[in-house]
Design a protein around this motif. Sequence first.
Motif, mmCIF file in Angstrom:
data_model
loop_
_atom_site.group_PDB
_atom_site.id
_atom_site.type_symbol
_atom_site.label_atom_id
_atom_site.label_comp_id
_atom_site.label_asym_id
_atom_site.label_seq_id
_atom_site.Cartn_x
_atom_site.Cartn_y
_atom_site.Cartn_z
ATOM 1 N N UNK A 26 47.870 -11.474 -63.540
ATOM 2 C CA UNK A 26 48.904 -11.514 -62.503
ATOM 3 C C UNK A 26 48.583 -12.559 -61.445
ATOM 4 N N UNK A 27 47.298 -12.712 -61.111
ATOM 5 C CA UNK A 27 46.908 -13.758 -60.154
ATOM 6 C C UNK A 27 47.216 -15.143 -60.734
ATOM 7 N N UNK A 28 46.942 -15.324 -62.024
ATOM 8 C CA UNK A 28 47.240 -16.595 -62.677
ATOM 9 C C UNK A 28 48.743 -16.857 -62.668
ATOM 10 N N UNK A 29 49.529 -15.858 -63.068
ATOM 11 C CA UNK A 29 50.980 -16.019 -63.084
ATOM 12 C C UNK A 29 51.497 -16.406 -61.697
ATOM 13 N N UNK A 30 50.950 -15.758 -60.663
ATOM 14 C CA UNK A 30 51.434 -16.003 -59.311
ATOM 15 C C UNK A 30 51.022 -17.340 -58.726
ATOM 16 N N UNK A 31 49.812 -17.819 -59.074
ATOM 17 C CA UNK A 31 49.292 -19.050 -58.472
ATOM 18 C C UNK A 31 49.406 -20.288 -59.351
ATOM 19 N N UNK A 32 49.487 -20.104 -60.678
ATOM 20 C CA UNK A 32 49.381 -21.259 -61.574
ATOM 21 C C UNK A 32 50.623 -21.553 -62.403
ATOM 22 N N UNK A 33 51.558 -20.628 -62.479
ATOM 23 C CA UNK A 33 52.739 -20.828 -63.335
ATOM 24 C C UNK A 33 53.971 -21.143 -62.514
ATOM 25 N N UNK A 34 54.796 -22.016 -63.075
ATOM 26 C CA UNK A 34 56.038 -22.399 -62.421
ATOM 27 C C UNK A 34 57.140 -22.481 -63.472
ATOM 28 N N UNK A 35 58.368 -22.242 -63.058
ATOM 29 C CA UNK A 35 59.486 -22.428 -63.980
ATOM 30 C C UNK A 35 60.068 -23.837 -63.857
ATOM 31 N N UNK A 36 59.419 -24.677 -63.105
ATOM 32 C CA UNK A 36 59.801 -26.076 -62.903
ATOM 33 C C UNK A 36 58.543 -26.937 -62.877
ATOM 34 N N UNK A 37 58.723 -28.223 -63.015
ATOM 35 C CA UNK A 37 57.618 -29.165 -62.872
ATOM 36 C C UNK A 37 57.461 -29.501 -61.396
ATOM 37 N N UNK A 38 56.263 -29.323 -60.884
ATOM 38 C CA UNK A 38 55.995 -29.702 -59.504
ATOM 39 C C UNK A 38 55.861 -31.224 -59.430
ATOM 40 N N UNK A 39 55.917 -31.810 -58.238
ATOM 41 C CA UNK A 39 55.711 -33.267 -58.136
ATOM 42 C C UNK A 39 54.373 -33.709 -58.749
ATOM 43 N N UNK A 40 53.306 -32.930 -58.571
ATOM 44 C CA UNK A 40 52.010 -33.309 -59.157
ATOM 45 C C UNK A 40 52.040 -33.228 -60.674
ATOM 46 N N UNK A 41 52.748 -32.242 -61.226
ATOM 47 C CA UNK A 41 52.885 -32.158 -62.685
ATOM 48 C C UNK A 41 53.639 -33.372 -63.217
ATOM 49 N N UNK A 42 54.703 -33.770 -62.540
ATOM 50 C CA UNK A 42 55.491 -34.918 -62.980
ATOM 51 C C UNK A 42 54.666 -36.200 -62.938
ATOM 52 N N UNK A 43 53.846 -36.349 -61.909
ATOM 53 C CA UNK A 43 52.969 -37.520 -61.803
ATOM 54 C C UNK A 43 51.930 -37.487 -62.917
ATOM 55 N N UNK A 44 51.397 -36.316 -63.237
ATOM 56 C CA UNK A 44 50.416 -36.155 -64.312
ATOM 57 C C UNK A 44 51.035 -36.576 -65.646
ATOM 58 N N UNK A 45 52.221 -36.083 -65.955
ATOM 59 C CA UNK A 45 52.901 -36.432 -67.200
ATOM 60 C C UNK A 45 53.133 -37.946 -67.282
ATOM 61 N N UNK A 46 53.462 -38.570 -66.173
ATOM 62 C CA UNK A 46 53.750 -40.013 -66.149
ATOM 63 C C UNK A 46 52.539 -40.859 -66.509
ATOM 64 N N UNK A 47 51.336 -40.288 -66.399
ATOM 65 C CA UNK A 47 50.113 -41.035 -66.729
ATOM 66 C C UNK A 47 49.609 -40.768 -68.145
ATOM 67 N N UNK A 48 50.179 -39.786 -68.832
ATOM 68 C CA UNK A 48 49.621 -39.364 -70.114
ATOM 69 C C UNK A 48 50.038 -40.263 -71.267
ATOM 70 N N UNK A 49 49.077 -40.461 -72.185
ATOM 71 C CA UNK A 49 49.286 -41.273 -73.373
ATOM 72 C C UNK A 49 49.359 -40.432 -74.639
ATOM 73 N N UNK A 50 49.192 -39.112 -74.506
ATOM 74 C CA UNK A 50 49.226 -38.252 -75.681
ATOM 75 C C UNK A 50 49.692 -36.859 -75.298
ATOM 76 N N UNK A 51 50.242 -36.180 -76.306
ATOM 77 C CA UNK A 51 50.669 -34.793 -76.131
ATOM 78 C C UNK A 51 50.571 -34.095 -77.478
ATOM 79 N N UNK A 52 50.298 -32.810 -77.446
ATOM 80 C CA UNK A 52 50.321 -31.973 -78.631
ATOM 81 C C UNK A 52 51.611 -31.166 -78.561
ATOM 82 N N UNK A 53 52.370 -31.168 -79.653
ATOM 83 C CA UNK A 53 53.689 -30.542 -79.684
ATOM 84 C C UNK A 53 53.654 -29.379 -80.665
ATOM 85 N N UNK A 54 54.019 -28.190 -80.180
ATOM 86 C CA UNK A 54 54.071 -27.008 -81.028
ATOM 87 C C UNK A 54 55.505 -26.561 -81.225
ATOM 88 N N UNK A 55 55.874 -26.342 -82.495
ATOM 89 C CA UNK A 55 57.206 -25.846 -82.842
ATOM 90 C C UNK A 55 57.038 -24.785 -83.923
#
Length: 194
Positions: A26-55
Amino acid sequence: MDAGNLPGSHGEHVLQSLFGTRARAEAFYGRQMSDRLTPRMREFVARQEMAFVGTADAAGNCDTTFRAGPPGFVRSIDDATLVYPEYRGNGVLASLGNILENPHISLLFIDFFEDLVGLHVNGRARITTALDAERRYGLREERVERWVEVDVEEAYIHCSKHIPRLARKERADGPRPAAGDYYGVGEGRPVGTS
């Protein structure tokens, strides 16, 4: 928190109760999870050269694949939408086939070189054409035949505890396995043969 309002699956919640990790979860859900991308998450994604995709397909059969490109090849359109290119591959189209049957998708970005942290993004995906991606988002790349749009449903950290620091090398450095039958499938019994 009421278990009915918690993120995650029923199975997670059962095991959290069974193993006594509910308060930590519950502490993790409250402090670490979001239903949106935060500005820092968006900046992080913009620098990435790889991703693992699960389907997974409609029956739940899973596939995890690796995608790579120049930094920022996965685009954050806004705080609720990611778009990534599908480059020409082996023609199997496993991930896209799964998305056609089951739109649930997971993306895992890991920075092995600087931050030593990861980002999980889960959501719903749909396939779009290169022409549509250009018209809607201004995305134009010669080698891209189609794009995958992801509506973000949850985003959260993958902690750095066990992420190794890797050294960046040019692709030409060291041996590379040959394409084709590297694992000797043709020597045994390929899938679908008797």
